[in-house]
Scaffold this motif. Structure first.
Motif, PDB file in Angstrom:
ATOM      1  N   TYR A 149     -13.613  -9.914   2.710  1.00 56.93           N
ATOM      2  CA  TYR A 149     -13.856 -11.230   2.130  1.00 56.93           C
ATOM      3  C   TYR A 149     -15.347 -11.517   1.964  1.00 56.93           C
ATOM      4  O   TYR A 149     -15.750 -12.200   1.005  1.00 56.93           O
ATOM      5  N   GLN A 150     -16.168 -10.998   2.850  1.00 54.31           N
ATOM      6  CA  GLN A 150     -17.612 -11.165   2.672  1.00 54.31           C
ATOM      7  C   GLN A 150     -18.086 -10.431   1.423  1.00 54.31           C
ATOM      8  O   GLN A 150     -18.936 -10.938   0.678  1.00 54.31           O
ATOM      9  N   ARG A 156     -17.305 -12.332  -1.606  1.00 54.00           N
ATOM     10  CA  ARG A 156     -18.199 -13.467  -1.765  1.00 54.00           C
ATOM     11  C   ARG A 156     -19.486 -13.063  -2.494  1.00 54.00           C
ATOM     12  O   ARG A 156     -20.061 -13.845  -3.258  1.00 54.00           O
ATOM     13  N   ARG A 202     -11.996 -18.352  -6.538  1.00 54.10           N
ATOM     14  CA  ARG A 202     -12.542 -17.584  -5.420  1.00 54.10           C
ATOM     15  C   ARG A 202     -13.076 -18.487  -4.315  1.00 54.10           C
ATOM     16  O   ARG A 202     -12.824 -18.232  -3.130  1.00 54.10           O
ATOM     17  N   ALA A 203     -13.780 -19.546  -4.666  1.00 56.54           N
ATOM     18  CA  ALA A 203     -14.382 -20.404  -3.646  1.00 56.54           C
ATOM     19  C   ALA A 203     -13.319 -21.024  -2.752  1.00 56.54           C
ATOM     20  O   ALA A 203     -13.450 -21.052  -1.517  1.00 56.54           O
ATOM     21  N   LEU A 216     -11.827 -18.361  -0.400  1.00 54.78           N
ATOM     22  CA  LEU A 216     -12.713 -17.999   0.699  1.00 54.78           C
ATOM     23  C   LEU A 216     -12.794 -19.114   1.739  1.00 54.78           C
ATOM     24  O   LEU A 216     -12.890 -18.845   2.943  1.00 54.78           O
TER      25      LEU A 216
END
Length: 321
Positions: free
Chosen positions: A183-184, A187, A237-238, A241
């Motif tokens: 996940y990082q 991002r 995506r935001a 996350l």
């Protein structure tokens, strides 16, 4: 939005498919709003003349897990055919858009926000103190956060595959570290590349391999198809996350002391996202807690053992005052 389509009974389940009625429910939230997609499942089976001493059967509100939507609860809904059940898509997933404030700006999708969504759903659907709240996986964190703030709102709380302890410790740490890196990386990547990674079927296949417990070919094919169909259905995506961070930084134990109502824990015996010690510690902190461990299953109890899970829910409800 289409109603859930009918389908054949699956070979490892005991009940036929129930068809849901789609609804759009406006949810007023503090400083924000959301129009939630909710599926209503009317009872399709009589509870029996002697069941529940003539009391009205509670209605159920089911909250799905991270990256899923209402489809994930379908087999459990099927197995509880005598109950009226409501299953929403959480904001940012499935057919429910992300929450925005009054000016249309994005709102952080935290555990607290999702708990407020559950409260607003209960109000909008007129669910009350005779009804039962249930959550699966990340949904157990969300429902616990809500119920800790409003324990008298519900007759009981059912937590399927409860997140009982942090995954960033013990035997869960290596796997959690890999997921965190995934996940990082998503991002940091450009949007198109990030979405390709987040929706990667290869990554999902690896996930299926690590989550499977005693799966035969039909069950493995079903889980693979469910993940392929629905785990890429996030709004942006935001939001995804933010929801990941909320799901990975909190546990049910964070809210245990506030859960002053009957609580049923339904973990799989081989759950990869909790430990036996963590589950026992959580149970000890629940004033009115009880636990039934489902043998031969891991974290995906809602896919693997829906009939057994439903029987445990039914016993729990029968014992509520």
């Amino acid at each position: 939005m289409n109603a859930t389509t009918s389908g054949p009974q699956l070979p490892w389940t005991e009940d036929p498919h129930r068809t849901g009625e789609p609804m759009q429910v406006q949810l007023p939230l503090p400083g924000a709003s959301c129009r939630a997609a909710v599926w209503r499942y009317r009872p399709t089976r009589s509870p029996g003349a002697a069941a529940h001493s003539g009391r009205r059967l509670p209605r159920l509100l089911m909250i799905h897990g991270f990256r899923g939507d209402h489809h994930g609860m379908q087999l459990v809904v099927d197995a509880l055919a005598e109950f009226e059940v409501f299953v929403p898509d959480l904001p940012g997933f499935g057919a429910t858009p992300a929450v925005v404030d009054a000016a249309g700006r994005p709102v952080e999708h935290s555990v607290q926000l999702y708990a407020q969504v559950v409260a607003a759903l209960a109000d909008a659907l007129e669910l009350g103190e005779e009804d039962v709240l249930t959550g699966h996986s990340f949904g157990t964190i969300i429902t616990s956060a809500h119920a800790a703030q409003s324990p008298s709102r519900w007759a009981g709380l059912v937590l399927s595959a409860p997140i009982s302890n942090s995954v960033f410790s013990g035997t869960q740490l290596p796997g959690a570290a890999v997921v965190e890196l995934y996940y990082q990386l998503s991002r940091l990547l450009p949007a198109r590349a990030a979405d390709a990674l987040l929706r990667s079927q290869t990554v999902m296949e690896v996930t299926n391999l690590t989550m499977g417990v005693e799966w035969d070919a039909p069950l493995a094919a079903f889980v693979r198809d469910q993940h392929r169909r629905y785990f890429g259905g996030y709004a942006d995506r935001a939001t995804l996350l933010q929801a990941y961070r909320a799901s990975s930084r909190h546990t049910v134990a964070d809210y245990a002391e506030g859960l002053q109502l009957p609580v049923l824990l339904l973990p799989g015996a081989k759950d990869q996202l909790s430990s036996p010690q963590g589950r026992r510690r959580l149970l000890a902190r629940l004033p009115q807690g009880r636990m039934e461990t489902l043998r031969g299953t891991g974290h995906l109890v809602h896919y693997e053992k829906p009939a057994q899970l439903a029987r445990a829910v039914r016993r729990f409800i029968a014992q509520l005052g």
